[in-house]
Design a protein around this motif. Structure first.
Motif, PDB file in Angstrom:
ATOM      1  N   PRO A  80       1.874  -1.594 -11.477  1.00 27.64           N
ATOM      2  CA  PRO A  80       2.389  -2.687 -10.779  1.00 27.64           C
ATOM      3  C   PRO A  80       4.012  -2.490 -10.276  1.00 27.64           C
ATOM      4  CG  PRO A  80       1.355  -3.588 -12.519  1.00 27.64           C
ATOM      5  CD  PRO A  80       1.285  -2.004 -12.684  1.00 27.64           C
ATOM      6  N   ARG A  81       4.191  -2.930  -9.064  1.00 25.61           N
ATOM      7  CA  ARG A  81       5.524  -2.572  -8.459  1.00 25.61           C
ATOM      8  C   ARG A  81       5.808  -3.791  -7.395  1.00 25.61           C
ATOM      9  NH1 ARG A  81       7.317   2.815  -5.748  1.00 25.61           N
ATOM     10  NH2 ARG A  81       5.982   2.236  -4.140  1.00 25.61           N
ATOM     11  N   TRP A  82       7.069  -4.301  -7.748  1.00 27.00           N
ATOM     12  CA  TRP A  82       7.417  -5.243  -6.746  1.00 27.00           C
ATOM     13  C   TRP A  82       6.302  -6.269  -6.150  1.00 27.00           C
ATOM     14  CZ3 TRP A  82       9.058  -0.260  -3.822  1.00 27.00           C
ATOM     15  CH2 TRP A  82      10.182   0.247  -4.361  1.00 27.00           C
ATOM     16  N   MET A  86       0.660  -2.976  -6.183  1.00 33.36           N
ATOM     17  CA  MET A  86       0.331  -2.136  -6.986  1.00 33.36           C
ATOM     18  C   MET A  86       0.831  -0.812  -6.459  1.00 33.36           C
ATOM     19  SD  MET A  86      -1.552  -1.088  -9.620  1.00 33.36           S
ATOM     20  CE  MET A  86      -2.261   0.440 -10.215  1.00 33.36           C
ATOM     21  N   HIS A  87       1.365   0.016  -7.252  1.00 34.15           N
ATOM     22  CA  HIS A  87       1.668   1.309  -6.849  1.00 34.15           C
ATOM     23  C   HIS A  87       0.484   2.364  -7.426  1.00 34.15           C
ATOM     24  CE1 HIS A  87       4.732   4.958  -6.991  1.00 34.15           C
ATOM     25  NE2 HIS A  87       4.426   4.821  -6.013  1.00 34.15           N
ATOM     26  N   TYR A  88       0.035   2.995  -6.422  1.00 32.42           N
ATOM     27  CA  TYR A  88      -1.327   3.637  -6.755  1.00 32.42           C
ATOM     28  C   TYR A  88      -1.126   5.235  -7.081  1.00 32.42           C
ATOM     29  CZ  TYR A  88      -4.171  -0.328  -5.488  1.00 32.42           C
ATOM     30  OH  TYR A  88      -4.678  -1.404  -5.309  1.00 32.42           O
ATOM     31  N   VAL A 111       2.535   8.454  -8.267  1.00 29.49           N
ATOM     32  CA  VAL A 111       3.785   8.502  -8.789  1.00 29.49           C
ATOM     33  C   VAL A 111       4.662   9.115  -7.740  1.00 29.49           C
ATOM     34  CG1 VAL A 111       3.033   8.762 -11.251  1.00 29.49           C
ATOM     35  CG2 VAL A 111       3.232  10.857  -9.611  1.00 29.49           C
ATOM     36  N   ASP A 112       5.820   8.936  -7.588  1.00 29.95           N
ATOM     37  CA  ASP A 112       6.793   9.357  -6.776  1.00 29.95           C
ATOM     38  C   ASP A 112       7.696  10.556  -7.368  1.00 29.95           C
ATOM     39  OD1 ASP A 112       6.039   7.615  -4.969  1.00 29.95           O
ATOM     40  OD2 ASP A 112       7.717   6.029  -5.370  1.00 29.95           O
ATOM     41  N   ILE A 113       7.718  11.716  -6.855  1.00 28.00           N
ATOM     42  CA  ILE A 113       8.654  12.785  -7.234  1.00 28.00           C
ATOM     43  C   ILE A 113       9.452  13.138  -6.404  1.00 28.00           C
ATOM     44  CG2 ILE A 113       8.514  15.150  -8.285  1.00 28.00           C
ATOM     45  CD1 ILE A 113       5.582  14.648  -9.188  1.00 28.00           C
ATOM     46  N   GLN A 120      13.865  11.348   0.302  1.00 21.00           N
ATOM     47  CA  GLN A 120      12.930  12.090   0.195  1.00 21.00           C
ATOM     48  C   GLN A 120      12.263  12.065  -1.115  1.00 21.00           C
ATOM     49  OE1 GLN A 120      13.644  16.165   1.883  1.00 21.00           O
ATOM     50  NE2 GLN A 120      13.568  17.040  -0.166  1.00 21.00           N
ATOM     51  N   HIS A 121      10.912  12.265  -0.991  1.00 19.36           N
ATOM     52  CA  HIS A 121      10.177  12.302  -2.239  1.00 19.36           C
ATOM     53  C   HIS A 121       8.676  12.448  -1.769  1.00 19.36           C
ATOM     54  CE1 HIS A 121       9.155   8.233  -1.298  1.00 19.36           C
ATOM     55  NE2 HIS A 121       8.121   8.051  -2.053  1.00 19.36           N
ATOM     56  N   VAL A 122       7.956  12.798  -2.857  1.00 19.39           N
ATOM     57  CA  VAL A 122       6.594  13.062  -2.583  1.00 19.39           C
ATOM     58  C   VAL A 122       5.655  11.865  -3.233  1.00 19.39           C
ATOM     59  CG1 VAL A 122       5.938  14.676  -4.329  1.00 19.39           C
ATOM     60  CG2 VAL A 122       4.105  14.305  -2.681  1.00 19.39           C
ATOM     61  N   HIS A 123       4.989  11.219  -2.291  1.00 12.23           N
ATOM     62  CA  HIS A 123       4.113   9.940  -3.399  1.00 12.23           C
ATOM     63  C   HIS A 123       2.734  10.802  -3.427  1.00 12.23           C
ATOM     64  CE1 HIS A 123       2.008   6.037  -3.893  1.00 12.23           C
ATOM     65  NE2 HIS A 123       0.917   6.767  -3.128  1.00 12.23           N
ATOM     66  N   PHE A 124       2.337  10.984  -4.786  1.00  5.50           N
ATOM     67  CA  PHE A 124       1.161  11.603  -5.181  1.00  5.50           C
ATOM     68  C   PHE A 124       0.210  10.587  -5.790  1.00  5.50           C
ATOM     69  CE2 PHE A 124      -1.006  13.933  -8.477  1.00  5.50           C
ATOM     70  CZ  PHE A 124      -1.666  15.146  -7.778  1.00  5.50           C
TER      71      PHE A 124
HETATM   72 ZN    ZN Z   1       4.863   6.108  -4.074  1.00  8.54          ZN
END
Ligand code: ZN
Length: 314
Positions: free
Chosen positions: A48-50, A53-55, A57-59, A135-139
């Motif tokens: 859960p985020r804000w 749901m954040h499905y 991870v952000d790197i 800049q990030h990758v949402h994985f």
């Molecule tokens: Zn993300």
């Protein structure tokens, strides 16, 4: 209800004292893992985020950062998709289970749909296309589906760099047709052992036959059966084993009844009151040896009762 045929308990007792192990057909022998799709820092985890749901991870990392395939697979989408910006989806088939991985917000994409990619192969470069802040990758990692479906998203952090062990589906063995002499049976056992590395037993079950050690998935026992057919031309049968717990004896029916209620209520298992050389409880069937052993552990720890594992074959 499935009907079971009881096999010779003597034979099974002999088989049971020999440790069984999973037979691995060649295609499934390599240890499989998911790796992180890029270098960088995890800036936002799965969950859960804000208020939503954040499905994944952000790197995040600055500069020119390759984003790579987390596991071997096939590209099923490569292009622009709304808030994901430039995104790549890869489908994986690992130990009989389907997965899809998602790599979003890419600056650029290096692959096309239907490309077969190896683990660590570059899919593109990290960016901030679509709805991205910095800049990030949402994985994302979706388990149990071969198409994109976020309802199947799991926390990738639970999967990175861990061996993916095959799901234990049951306990399977192969039983061959009959051999005409003990000598030919023993020779066949030796040939099969040498060709496969499997544990092979010579048994007398309605005739002289060979019986293998345990396969823990249906796919692996079916692969074993194909191998026997192709390499030896022998008939073979898949036998599935089921396990039950049988308790020690109770002193009275009142005691047996009380134990029956307790065990049923506590565990939710199917439990039978039986009179087999004394008043005992017997459980419904467990499909895997692991499951019945866990159940036995629970009964020992929580109740202090003696139990025996019974094996039935179908
Ligand atoms: Zn993300």
């Amino acid at each position: 209800m499935i009907r079971f045929r009881k096999t010779l308990m003597v034979l099974l007792t002999i088989l049971l004292v020999i440790p069984t192990f999973s037979l691995k057909p060649e295609e499934a022998s390599a240890a499989a893992t998911f790796i992180r799709p890029s270098e960088g820092t995890v800036t936002s985890g799965f969950g859960p985020r804000w208020g939503s749901m954040h499905y994944g991870v952000d790197i995040a990392k600055s500069g020119t950062v390759p984003v790579v395939a987390s596991a071997p697979g096939t590209v099923i989408f490569a292009g622009q998709a709304g808030t994901y910006g430039n995104v790549v989806y890869v489908r994986h088939q690992i130990n009989g289970v389907s997965y899809v991985t998602v790599y979003a917000h890419l600056r650029s994409i290096s692959v096309r749909v239907n490309d077969v990619v190896s683990q660590g192969q570059r899919l593109g470069y990290m960016g901030e296309t679509g709805n991205a802040q910095g800049q990030h990758v949402h994985f994302e990692l979706h388990k149990g589906t071969s198409t994109w479906n976020r309802a199947y998203a799991v926390d990738p952090m639970d999967y990175f760099d861990k061996n993916i062990v095959p799901v234990e589906e049951g306990s399977f063995r192969l039983l061959t047709g009959t051999f005409s002499t003990v000598a030919s049976q023993q020779e066949a056992a030796e040939r099969l052992r040498q060709a496969t590395g499997w544990t092979v037993y010579t048994v007398n079950e309605n005739g002289l036959r060979l019986k293998t050690g345990t396969f823990t998935t249906r796919a692996s026992v079916e692969a074993g059966q194909r191998l026997i057919t192709q390499q030896f031309g022998w008939v073979s049968y898949i036998k599935q084993e089921y396990f039950r717990l049988l308790t020690g004896t109770f002193n009275s029916t009142a005691e047996q009844n009380a134990a029956y209620e307790r065990l049923r209520n506590d565990t939710g298992w199917t439990v039978y009151k039986v009179n087999e050389n004394g008043l005992r409880l017997k459980t419904g069937t467990f499909k895997t040896r692991t499951a019945v052993e866990q159940a036995q552990q629970l009964v020992t720890n929580d109740y202090g009762w003696i139990t025996y594992i019974q094996v039935e074959e179908q």
